[in-house]
Motif scaffolding. Structure first.
Motif, short mmCIF file in Angstrom:
data_model
loop_
_atom_site.label_atom_id
_atom_site.label_comp_id
_atom_site.label_asym_id
_atom_site.label_seq_id
_atom_site.Cartn_x
_atom_site.Cartn_y
_atom_site.Cartn_z
N GLN A 226 -2.09 -8.08 -7.05
CA GLN A 226 -0.91 -8.85 -6.68
C GLN A 226 -0.04 -9.05 -7.92
OE1 GLN A 226 -2.62 -12.45 -4.85
NE2 GLN A 226 -1.55 -11.87 -2.98
N LEU A 227 1.26 -9.01 -7.70
CA LEU A 227 2.24 -9.33 -8.74
C LEU A 227 2.81 -10.70 -8.42
CD1 LEU A 227 4.12 -8.76 -11.13
CD2 LEU A 227 5.55 -7.40 -9.58
N ILE A 228 2.63 -11.64 -9.34
CA ILE A 228 3.05 -13.02 -9.15
C ILE A 228 4.12 -13.36 -10.18
CG2 ILE A 228 2.28 -15.42 -8.92
CD1 ILE A 228 0.79 -13.56 -7.07
N VAL A 229 5.10 -14.14 -9.77
CA VAL A 229 6.10 -14.68 -10.69
C VAL A 229 6.10 -16.20 -10.54
CG1 VAL A 229 8.55 -14.85 -11.27
CG2 VAL A 229 7.55 -12.63 -10.75
N ARG A 230 6.06 -16.90 -11.68
CA ARG A 230 6.09 -18.37 -11.67
C ARG A 230 7.28 -18.88 -12.48
NH1 ARG A 230 1.22 -21.34 -14.44
NH2 ARG A 230 0.11 -20.58 -12.59
N ASP A 231 7.99 -19.82 -11.90
CA ASP A 231 9.01 -20.56 -12.65
C ASP A 231 8.27 -21.57 -13.53
OD1 ASP A 231 10.83 -22.77 -13.30
OD2 ASP A 231 12.26 -21.69 -12.04
N LEU A 232 8.38 -21.42 -14.84
CA LEU A 232 7.59 -22.25 -15.76
C LEU A 232 8.08 -23.70 -15.80
CD1 LEU A 232 7.05 -19.75 -18.71
CD2 LEU A 232 5.39 -20.47 -16.97
N GLU A 233 9.28 -23.97 -15.30
CA GLU A 233 9.77 -25.34 -15.27
C GLU A 233 9.34 -26.06 -14.01
OE1 GLU A 233 13.97 -24.97 -15.81
OE2 GLU A 233 13.79 -24.34 -17.91
N SER A 234 9.51 -25.44 -12.86
CA SER A 234 9.14 -26.08 -11.59
C SER A 234 7.72 -25.81 -11.15
CB SER A 234 10.10 -25.61 -10.49
OG SER A 234 9.87 -24.23 -10.19
N GLY A 235 7.13 -24.74 -11.67
CA GLY A 235 5.79 -24.34 -11.24
C GLY A 235 5.77 -23.54 -9.96
N GLU A 236 6.92 -23.31 -9.36
CA GLU A 236 6.98 -22.56 -8.11
C GLU A 236 6.57 -21.10 -8.33
OE1 GLU A 236 10.23 -21.24 -4.69
OE2 GLU A 236 10.78 -22.69 -6.25
N GLU A 237 5.71 -20.59 -7.44
CA GLU A 237 5.22 -19.22 -7.57
C GLU A 237 5.67 -18.37 -6.39
OE1 GLU A 237 1.07 -20.16 -10.05
OE2 GLU A 237 0.99 -19.03 -8.16
N THR A 238 5.90 -17.09 -6.68
CA THR A 238 6.28 -16.12 -5.67
C THR A 238 5.35 -14.92 -5.76
OG1 THR A 238 8.61 -16.76 -5.84
CG2 THR A 238 8.12 -14.63 -4.81
N VAL A 239 4.76 -14.56 -4.63
CA VAL A 239 3.99 -13.31 -4.58
C VAL A 239 5.00 -12.19 -4.33
CG1 VAL A 239 2.18 -12.01 -3.43
CG2 VAL A 239 1.97 -14.50 -3.69
N VAL A 240 5.27 -11.42 -5.36
CA VAL A 240 6.32 -10.40 -5.29
C VAL A 240 5.86 -9.18 -4.51
CG1 VAL A 240 7.71 -8.82 -6.67
CG2 VAL A 240 7.39 -11.19 -7.43
N ALA A 241 4.68 -8.69 -4.81
CA ALA A 241 4.19 -7.46 -4.19
C ALA A 241 2.68 -7.41 -4.32
CB ALA A 241 4.82 -6.24 -4.87
N GLY A 242 2.09 -6.48 -3.59
CA GLY A 242 0.66 -6.26 -3.70
C GLY A 242 -0.12 -6.95 -2.61
N GLY A 243 -1.42 -6.82 -2.71
CA GLY A 243 -2.33 -7.31 -1.70
C GLY A 243 -3.22 -6.19 -1.23
N PRO A 244 -3.97 -6.38 -0.14
CA PRO A 244 -4.88 -5.33 0.33
C PRO A 244 -4.16 -4.01 0.57
CG PRO A 244 -5.29 -7.40 1.48
CD PRO A 244 -4.05 -7.61 0.67
N GLY A 245 -4.69 -2.95 -0.03
CA GLY A 245 -4.13 -1.63 0.17
C GLY A 245 -2.97 -1.27 -0.72
N GLU A 246 -2.66 -2.12 -1.72
CA GLU A 246 -1.56 -1.82 -2.63
C GLU A 246 -1.95 -2.17 -4.06
OE1 GLU A 246 3.20 -2.85 -3.39
OE2 GLU A 246 2.08 -3.91 -1.83
N SER A 247 -1.75 -1.21 -4.96
CA SER A 247 -2.00 -1.42 -6.38
C SER A 247 -0.66 -1.50 -7.10
CB SER A 247 -2.82 -0.27 -6.96
OG SER A 247 -2.86 -0.34 -8.37
N VAL A 248 -0.43 -2.61 -7.81
CA VAL A 248 0.80 -2.83 -8.55
C VAL A 248 0.47 -2.80 -10.05
CG1 VAL A 248 2.73 -4.39 -8.94
CG2 VAL A 248 1.70 -4.23 -6.67
N LEU A 249 1.33 -2.15 -10.82
CA LEU A 249 1.12 -1.98 -12.25
C LEU A 249 2.41 -2.24 -13.02
CD1 LEU A 249 -0.67 1.51 -12.13
CD2 LEU A 249 -1.81 -0.70 -12.28
N GLU A 250 2.29 -2.48 -14.30
CA GLU A 250 3.36 -2.46 -15.28
C GLU A 250 4.63 -3.24 -14.90
OE1 GLU A 250 4.32 1.06 -17.45
OE2 GLU A 250 2.48 2.07 -16.86
N PRO A 251 4.52 -4.56 -14.67
CA PRO A 251 5.75 -5.33 -14.44
C PRO A 251 6.57 -5.44 -15.73
CG PRO A 251 3.87 -6.79 -14.64
CD PRO A 251 3.32 -5.40 -14.65
#
Length: 659
Positions: free
Chosen positions: A204-229
């Motif tokens: 999974q590729l995750i992005v977090r706002d370091l001020e609010s702490g809000e996280e977004t799952v950008v891509a990935g999960g079962p059946g998907e390999s994500v690399l090199e953000p």
């Protein structure tokens, strides 16, 4: 020049074990720091340590690490991304204690991470410097006990210029990688995955706002390999994904859908066995330069700002890293079938290549170099259904020798490790050592190898010890049927996972192989499942089956349980400090063959881990394997090389090869 007829295997050659190691380096990662280029060199002549080298625009090079320092991390045991650089300052993990050090220009290394509670208990890798230069985010692997269950992998943040206690930013997933800050330092991206997945399975590729702490799952999960953000200047995020079978390039913009950037039937990504992969880079004007593997060969291409794709006219067939080096250039670590890897600067608009760190001048004629041919051949799966497999085939090559009239060369079937790796078509003195003596070599990209899409990679799931063996047998038999090699003198060799395949191929009543060489391979799958490091501790769940539920499969496929089928001579080479495949794996199979009277040779190398790094051990391993084949296949060693014969126990009880 006169061509002399000599028995295959005994041809005189300039490619000796001394040449293999003389001035040899393993070029690793490369970084661009302003106008300078910095790269890593693994140096066998210096005990295998990794030195960092800085090259300034005037061509001058400087070793950065003082004597005794070794930029190498033990995170995941395989390491990678043990160092990074910013505005002249280098940060690196030292192999001896695994602490993170800061090295300022003209200074001495200073630790910036605390002394761990136990030696080497805290290990660091894959760092990124904040835009203001004040902090670093990186991966920390903390060993709180003696078992894989006691290991914790986290993303931490720490001061970049002073000793501090790292702040934990991400904890909980079994594994994390590639922490990357956005251009203003307010958001953090990272990759994560959990057992039993490996990073080429499901991430999974995750992005977090370091001020609010809000996280977004950008891509990935079962059946998907994500690399090199990688963040772009506008805050959008580039990444590689195999969601359409191939690791291609995509872009995510906050609040918008993911869009494809580069889509083609070729592999841009590579399996994340180590940290720090760099297969693409964005130039300042928005063009993206990327490496792509297609039909058994790497190449370099550019995505123009109008989205058109253009192949660059460069001589490379294997590319390990791509970094931006100005508005119209990249620096790559790359090699070709005729040259070992070097560090090169490529002008993108013209495809002009400037070599910054040349490969060794081996002093070889073209006729002495065997150039690989990518071959595709028929094989079968575990049920016997037809499928296709791939390999790189190297015929014997010599400027002054040929085989006897009417004879065919012996074949070495070579098996890469991983098993999720690939046989690369780049000049390797380790391969040419054999071909220049009259051996043919086939380097097999069996089902499960990288470079042919996700579906091909997944052919090995549940089939390790079946499909890999079938493809090695098929490659050897096909070459023998075509009259390119001697079907009575087929041998097989491999290291790590390739060592397991070697043993599995020999533990058969119908094996076509006359002999084999196992380099730190797996003999007992059950023992490996119970005694290996965290990164691979659940790898076998997918390659073989969940343990202990599938224990019968583990037993059936473990060579140690089929020693009665071993009738061919075997040489085993093992590192005494190997944490990935411990020495007991090799010793089990050696002891069993000794007890049965099967010809066997065993060499244990003190001070070596998973793969040999010291020049004297690399030489001894190569020459011992050659001596082994000479005794088994019946040819003479070249006297002028002074090779010390290896002791092959029980050889006098063995009938002639191929019987």
């Amino acid at each position: 020049m006169t061509i002399s007829e000599r028995p295959y295997g005994s041809w005189p050659t300039p490619i000796t074990s001394e040449l293999v190691t003389a001035a040899a380096v393993r070029l690793g990662e490369v970084r661009v720091d302003g106008a300078d280029v910095v790269w890593a060199e693994g140096r066998p002549a210096e005990g295998g340590r990794t030195q960092l080298v800085r090259r300034t625009p005037d061509g001058a090079t400087t070793d950065l690490l003082p004597d005794g320092r070794n930029a190498r991390t033990a995170v995941h045991e395989y390491g990678g991304a043990a160092w990074w650089v910013h505005d002249g300052v280098v940060w690196f993990t030292d192999w001896a204690d695994q602490r993170l050090y800061r090295l300022a220009p003209g200074g001495e290394p200073e630790p910036i991470t605390p002394e761990p509670v136990a030696p080497r208990a805290d290990r660091y890798a894959d760092g990124d410097v904040a835009p203001d230069g004040a902090t670093i985010v990186c991966v920390r692997e903390r060993h709180a006990g003696s078992s894989a269950a006691d290991v914790r992998n986290e993303v931490v943040r720490l001061a970049s210029d002073a000793l501090s206690e790292p702040e934990v930013l991400v904890s909980g997933p079994d594994f994390v990688a590639a922490p990357r800050l956005n251009p203003d330092g307010t958001s953090l991206a990272w990759l994560q995955w959990n057992h039993p997945s490996m990073p080429w399975d499901d991430t999974q590729l995750i992005v977090r706002d370091l001020e609010s702490g809000e996280e977004t799952v950008v891509a990935g999960g079962p059946g998907e390999s994500v690399l090199e953000p990688r963040f772009e200047p506008d805050g959008s995020l580039l990444f590689l994904s195999d969601r359409t079978d191939w690791w291609n390039l995509y872009r995510w913009t906050p609040g918008a859908d993911i869009v494809p950037v580069v889509r083609l039937d070729a592999e841009i990504g590579e399996p994340a066995w180590v940290f720090g992969s760099a297969r693409y880079v964005r130039l300042d004007d928005g063009r993206i330069v990327f490496a792509r593997w297609r039909e058994g060969r790497d190449g370099l291409a550019v995505r123009q700002t109008d989205a058109t794709l253009v192949d660059l006219d460069v001589p490379f067939s294997a590319i390990a890293a791509v970094r931006a080096a100005g508005p119209d250039a990249v620096v790559v670590v790359a090699g070709s079938p005729a040259a070992e890897p070097g560090v090169h600067r490529v002008e993108v608009s013209s495809s002009t290549v400037e070599t910054l760190r040349p490969p060794r001048d081996l002093g070889l004629e073209a006729a002495q170099i065997s150039v690989p041919e990518h071959i595709t051949f028929d094989s079968v799966d575990g049920s016997g259904a037809p499928r296709r497999a791939h390999a790189q085939f190297y015929p014997p090559a010599s400027a002054d020798s040929s085989g006897p009239e009417g004879e065919l060369p012996p074949l070495l079937v070579q098996i890469h490790g991983g098993p999720t790796s690939a046989a690369m078509p780049v000049l390797s003195t380790g391969v040419q050592y054999w071909t220049s003596r009259g051996f043919a070599v086939v380097d097999v990209n069996y089902g499960g190898s990288t470079g042919y899409g996700r579906a091909y990679r997944q052919e090995l799931l549940g089939e390790w010890g079946v499909i890999d063996v079938a493809d090695c047998l098929a490659a050897a038999r096909r070459l023998a049927e075509q009259g390119r090699v001697d079907g009575d003198r087929l041998c097989i060799r491999g290291g790590s996972a390739g060592g397991f395949t070697t043993l599995a191929a020999l533990a058969r009543d119908d094996t076509p192989f006359a002999a084999g060489a196992d380099h730190f391979g797996v003999a007992d799958l059950e023992a490996l499942a119970a005694d290996t490091h965290k990164f691979e501790s659940r790898y076998l769940d997918r390659l073989v089956g969940p343990y202990p539920q599938a224990r019968d499969v583990y037993v059936e496929r473990s060579p140690i349980h089929h020693v009665e089928r071993f009738t061919r001579p075997l040489i085993v080479l093992q590192g005494a400090e190997d944490e990935v495949v411990p020495p007991n794996q090799s010793e089990m199979i050696v002891d069993a063959l000794r007890a049965r009277g099967t010809p066997v040779a065993y060499l244990l190398f003190e001070g070596e881990q998973h793969g040999f790094r010291r020049a004297e051990n690399i030489r001894r391993a190569l020459d011992s394997e050659l001596s082994f084949y000479a005794q088994v296949l019946g040819f003479d060693l070249p006297v002028e090389e002074g090779i010390e014969p290896v002791v092959v126990e029980n050889l006098d009880q063995h009938s002639s090869f191929g019987s």
